[in-house]
Motif scaffolding. Structure first.
Motif, PDB file in Angstrom:
ATOM      1  N   ASP A  76     103.429 -26.908  47.163  1.00 31.68           N
ATOM      2  CA  ASP A  76     102.043 -26.818  47.620  1.00 31.68           C
ATOM      3  C   ASP A  76     101.722 -25.416  48.130  1.00 31.68           C
ATOM      4  O   ASP A  76     100.707 -24.810  47.765  1.00 31.68           O
ATOM      5  N   ALA A  77     102.579 -24.877  48.970  1.00 31.12           N
ATOM      6  CA  ALA A  77     102.341 -23.550  49.544  1.00 31.12           C
ATOM      7  C   ALA A  77     102.377 -22.472  48.474  1.00 31.12           C
ATOM      8  O   ALA A  77     101.592 -21.515  48.504  1.00 31.12           O
ATOM      9  N   SER A  78     103.268 -22.627  47.485  1.00 32.50           N
ATOM     10  CA  SER A  78     103.387 -21.594  46.456  1.00 32.50           C
ATOM     11  C   SER A  78     102.151 -21.571  45.559  1.00 32.50           C
ATOM     12  O   SER A  78     101.749 -20.502  45.080  1.00 32.50           O
ATOM     13  N   GLY A  79     101.526 -22.705  45.315  1.00 24.02           N
ATOM     14  CA  GLY A  79     100.305 -22.725  44.501  1.00 24.02           C
ATOM     15  C   GLY A  79      99.169 -21.981  45.170  1.00 24.02           C
ATOM     16  O   GLY A  79      98.441 -21.208  44.525  1.00 24.02           O
ATOM     17  N   GLU A  80      98.987 -22.205  46.460  1.00 23.12           N
ATOM     18  CA  GLU A  80      97.926 -21.492  47.170  1.00 23.12           C
ATOM     19  C   GLU A  80      98.242 -20.004  47.260  1.00 23.12           C
ATOM     20  O   GLU A  80      97.353 -19.158  47.146  1.00 23.12           O
ATOM     21  N   ARG A  81      99.525 -19.668  47.455  1.00 21.25           N
ATOM     22  CA  ARG A  81      99.899 -18.253  47.522  1.00 21.25           C
ATOM     23  C   ARG A  81      99.630 -17.553  46.192  1.00 21.25           C
ATOM     24  O   ARG A  81      99.205 -16.393  46.156  1.00 21.25           O
ATOM     25  N   ALA A  82      99.890 -18.228  45.083  1.00 19.64           N
ATOM     26  CA  ALA A  82      99.624 -17.617  43.775  1.00 19.64           C
ATOM     27  C   ALA A  82      98.126 -17.359  43.598  1.00 19.64           C
ATOM     28  O   ALA A  82      97.720 -16.311  43.065  1.00 19.64           O
TER      29      ALA A  82
END
Length: 464
Positions: A437-443
């Motif tokens: 979840d966090a990596s999707g928003e960071r991308a």
């Protein structure tokens, strides 16, 4: 010849205090041969490609802002004011012709002559004077004072024009970054909504397993906590949207509902074109703020020359042609014609340092303008170096974030599969889901920063 000879002493006295303006060195700043963070080779990318020109919201908002933005209206007004000043300075080099007419009534007391008048002589104690005149005066500007003032005024027009171009570039860059931020928020929300859907599915699955007695109720509570965290982050995006909306209202002078309607248009993801190669020396000819500072320096140089010219004599030619009569019916008779032609010379003799003080002040203004020019040059150099570095760093961050997202998604899917098969505990699934979840928003955020860095580079290299 006698009249000319009578002017020589005044000319000589003026020459005693006259002289050239003080020399103030204004060398062009030395710039490096290349940018430290620029790409190694020319890419052929056009500078305009760095803007989000494929986004219909940006295209519409930019067009509307350029037609009616308050900041641009202020800049245009400053150009008009500078042009009016230039026209006024140019008119000073031409003759000044005026016309006037008057009617004057007067009454004279005979007693003012002291005693009785001689026999046979009388004075008309009440008279009316009718007059009409055309007057002309001209300063031939022998020593270039007026010419230098006109050059200064024209340089200020140039400076105001480049200032307006800088305002235009800043306006377009602000709109571009605001639209990019809006699109980034939409992408972040899409990622968070996917996270929320995944967390809700985990909550449902944990509830099913809890009801079946396979897993403790604490698993369901932890899944619900993850879902609430996603909802909280989605809700937080609303404040950022409100800020961007208000910013675009200010920039475009459009009502908020019009801005929002424009932003709702679908658009592709922002592109990441390769940054164009440029040389630091091109900043001197492409950056409008540098060009405006150079024009201001030229204006102060001309003002210094005009101030120094005050030490020379000032020669003025004048002529008057008119009509003067004490009877309205005789106003256009030949005898009513009057006139005069003459010249005047004004030269400083003893001003006790007044002109020198003005020259010192003008010299200080030129030094200030040169310092501001150098500041503009190195500000431009720093902006370009920063922008090139940001583009390179943002591109690396985006590549890493996309790889991280792909890896985290695979890990989350694998953990979910193992959990459903009873090969992994719920905590492992939850941690893998949180990481994905966090990596999707960071991308999504990294993609927005990459696009924003290109807008900064566009402006740093001089815009369009």
């Amino acid at each position: 010849m006698r009249r000319a000879a009578s002017l020589l002493p005044a000319l000589a006295l003026g020459a005693c205090v006259a002289g050239p303006p003080p020399e103030i060195a204004t060398p062009t700043p030395v710039l490096p041969e290349s940018f430290a963070y620029a790409p190694d080779a020319a890419t052929g990318t056009a500078l305009a490609a760095l803007l989000p020109t494929g986004d219909p919201a940006y295209e519409d908002l930019a067009a509307l802002a350029l037609s009616d933005a308050p900041t641009l209206a202020q800049a245009v007004a400053r150009i008009e004011a500078a042009r009016a000043g230039a026209r006024r300075a140019g008119a000073e080099r031409l003759p000044n012709v005026t016309a006037d007419a008057s009617i004057v009534g007067s009454r004279t007391n005979p007693d003012q002559f002291g005693g009785g008048l001689p026999p046979g002589i009388s004075i008309d104690t009440e008279r009316v004077q009718y007059a009409a005149n055309i007057s002309a005066s001209w300063d031939p500007d022998l020593f270039g004072r007026i010419r230098a003032q006109e050059e200064a005024a024209l340089a200020r027009v140039t400076a105001a024009t480049f200032d307006a171009e800088a305002v235009r570039n800043a306006l377009l860059a602000e709109i571009a970054t605001s639209v990019i931020d809006w699109r980034t928020l939409a992408e972040r929300q899409a990622a968070l909504e996917e996270d929320l859907a995944a967390a809700e599915e985990l909550t449902r699955l944990a509830g099913v397993r809890e009801d079946a007695g396979i897993s403790p109720g604490f698993d369901r509570v932890r899944a619900e906590s993850a879902a609430e965290a996603s909802r909280s982050r989605i809700a937080a995006l609303a404040s950022e949207r409100a800020r961007l909306t208000g910013r675009l209202v200010t920039l475009t002078a459009l009502p908020a509902h019009r801005v929002l309607d424009t932003l709702r248009q679908p658009a592709p993801l922002p592109a990441q074109p390769a940054p164009p190669a440029a040389l630091p020396s091109t900043l001197l000819s492409d950056r409008p703020d540098v060009l405006a500072a150079a024009a201001s320096l030229a204006a102060e140089d001309a003002e210094l020359a005009a101030t120094a010219a005050q030490r020379f004599p000032r020669f003025t030619l004048s002529a008057v042609l008119g009509l003067l009569s004490f009877d309205l019916g005789d106003l256009f008779d030949e005898d009513a014609i009057v006139g005069s032609v003459g010249g005047s010379l004004l030269a400083p003799l003893l001003d006790f340092g007044r002109i020198e003080a003005e020259i010192d002040g003008a010299a200080a203004e030129k030094r200030l303008a040169f310092a501001q020019y150098r500041d503009a040059v190195f500000t431009a150099l720093g902006d370009a170096e920063t922008a090139y570095g940001l583009v390179a760093a943002a591109d690396r961050e985006l590549a890493a974030a996309e790889r991280e997202f792909e890896t985290a998604e695979r890990a989350a899917r694998l953990a979910d599969t193992r959990y459903r098969a009873g090969l992994s505990d719920f905590l492992t699934v939850l941690e893998a889901r949180r990481s994905a979840d966090a990596s999707g928003e960071r991308a999504a955020a990294a993609r927005g920063r990459s696009a924003r860095a290109r807008v900064l580079l566009w402006r740093a290299l001089g815009g369009g």
